[in-house]
Write a protein that holds these residues in place. Structure first.
Motif, PDB file in Angstrom:
ATOM      1  N   ALA A   1       0.641   6.337 -16.500  1.00  0.00           N
ATOM      2  CA  ALA A   1       0.515   5.356 -15.604  1.00  0.00           C
ATOM      3  C   ALA A   1      -0.497   4.518 -15.627  1.00  0.00           C
ATOM      4  O   ALA A   1      -1.120   4.226 -17.097  1.00  0.00           O
TER       5      ALA A   1
ATOM      6  N   TYR B   1      -8.220   8.433  -8.043  1.00  0.00           N
ATOM      7  CA  TYR B   1      -7.058   8.494  -8.486  1.00  0.00           C
ATOM      8  C   TYR B   1      -6.938   8.084  -9.900  1.00  0.00           C
ATOM      9  O   TYR B   1      -5.915   8.942 -10.817  1.00  0.00           O
TER      10      TYR B   1
ATOM     11  N   ARG C   1       4.411   2.751 -13.679  1.00  0.00           N
ATOM     12  CA  ARG C   1       3.644   4.032 -14.548  1.00  0.00           C
ATOM     13  C   ARG C   1       5.400   5.503 -14.196  1.00  0.00           C
ATOM     14  O   ARG C   1       5.965   4.931 -13.567  1.00  0.00           O
TER      15      ARG C   1
ATOM     16  N   GLU D   1       4.313   8.146 -13.193  1.00  0.00           N
ATOM     17  CA  GLU D   1       4.019   9.853 -12.361  1.00  0.00           C
ATOM     18  C   GLU D   1       3.195   8.897 -11.722  1.00  0.00           C
ATOM     19  O   GLU D   1       2.133   8.250 -12.503  1.00  0.00           O
ATOM     20  N   ARG D   2       2.734   9.865 -10.789  1.00  0.00           N
ATOM     21  CA  ARG D   2       2.445   9.866  -9.641  1.00  0.00           C
ATOM     22  C   ARG D   2       1.680  10.905  -8.950  1.00  0.00           C
ATOM     23  O   ARG D   2       2.024  12.380  -9.864  1.00  0.00           O
TER      24      ARG D   2
ATOM     25  N   HIS E   1       1.658   1.333  -0.338  1.00  0.00           N
ATOM     26  CA  HIS E   1       2.393   0.981  -0.942  1.00  0.00           C
ATOM     27  C   HIS E   1       3.504   0.114  -1.456  1.00  0.00           C
ATOM     28  O   HIS E   1       3.840  -0.803  -2.468  1.00  0.00           O
TER      29      HIS E   1
ATOM     30  N   TRP F   1      -0.756   5.947   1.149  1.00  0.00           N
ATOM     31  CA  TRP F   1      -0.280   6.227   0.174  1.00  0.00           C
ATOM     32  C   TRP F   1       0.693   6.065   0.167  1.00  0.00           C
ATOM     33  O   TRP F   1       1.471   7.273  -0.996  1.00  0.00           O
TER      34      TRP F   1
ATOM     35  N   SER G   1       0.163  10.523  -1.136  1.00  0.00           N
ATOM     36  CA  SER G   1      -0.531  10.735  -2.091  1.00  0.00           C
ATOM     37  C   SER G   1      -0.887  12.430  -1.567  1.00  0.00           C
ATOM     38  O   SER G   1      -1.347  13.033  -2.610  1.00  0.00           O
TER      39      SER G   1
END
Length: 259
Positions: free
Chosen positions: A40, A107, A125, A127-128, A157, A193, A196
């Motif tokens: 990211a 994060y 990014r 990836e998350r 987001h 988010w 997440s």
């Protein structure tokens, strides 16, 4: 026909082996998910010590995915990292804001989120993390401390007005209390988010949920949690792409037996 089935078996098994060997480092890779950083915008490629981490990010100083400069930016009202402010509906209460700082530190800095990393196709990014089981108390306290602060959106987001260069409430939205947009702790932690996090039924110290808050003098409890979920994935998950091949193998075996 007696030779056809063994040859078919060998062919499909070769395809399975090829698919297995071609798998990238993604969730499902078992113990490779321990002590990793996301791909990211501001993450380091590998976790390492950062003695000068700032403020609420210091719990990760022994093994961090963030740099000292990143940790300093996370504490600013308008961070240069993303030009994002939590004060989009006026000054946020300090008791509420501290949870968002801690959330950002987790994060950016945590090397213990590997079991929940997913690939994404976004400009900032690759990836998350998704569905991280957040300890019950951490989520409940976050919601309790933010109930009387103000926001205009239930998903942070996307959907902001960026014409000024920082996030502003989009046209047609109204600033109301957090409790209006997030009527429950789960609504806040899971919706804020784009999932997440998920609200866990486990509590701090259980070894089954990620703690946003912890005392580094007692060690990092999230290492045990990541190890547990990585082992579970390693024991029970197939690499992506193998299921259709194995299904084909089973169907062809049935056809051969019927024939």
């Amino acid at each position: 026909m007696d030779m056809a089935w063994p040859m078919t078996q060998l062919l499909l098994l070769a395809l399975v082996a090829a698919a297995w060997g071609a798998q990238p480092r993604t969730p499902g890779a078992g113990m490779d998910l321990l002590n990793v950083c996301m791909d990211a915008k501001h993450h380091k490629t590998k976790p390492g010590p950062e003695d000068k981490l700032h403020g609420q990010c210091t719990p990760w100083k022994d093994k961090a995915c963030c740099s000292a400069s990143t940790s300093q930016e996370l504490h600013k009202d308008i961070s240069l990292l993303y030009n994002f402010t939590v004060d989009h509906c006026g000054k946020m209460e300090p008791t509420c804001k501290r949870h968002f700082i801690q959330d950002n530190c987790l994060y950016e800095c945590s090397p213990n989120l590997g079991p929940w990393i997913q690939e994404v196709n976004q400009s900032w990014r690759k990836e998350r993390f998704l569905h991280v089981p957040l300890c019950k108390e951490d989520c409940q306290q976050w919601w309790q401390d933010c109930r009387t602060s103000y926001t205009c959106k239930s998903n942070w987001h996307r959907g902001w007005n960026w014409t000024s260069g920082i996030n502003q409430c989009p046209t047609g939205t109204t600033c109301r209390t957090f409790e209006t947009y997030f009527p429950t702790p789960a609504a806040l932690c899971e919706g804020l988010w784009s999932h997440s996090y998920k609200l866990s039924n486990y509590r701090r110290g259980s070894g089954r949920c990620i703690q946003m808050w912890f005392d580094p003098a007692q060690g990092n409890p999230n290492e045990e949690v990541a190890r547990f979920y990585a082992q579970a994935r390693s024991a029970g998950a197939l690499p992506r792409g193998l299921e259709p091949l194995l299904l084909s193998l089973a169907l062809m075996q049935q056809l051969w037996l019927l024939g």
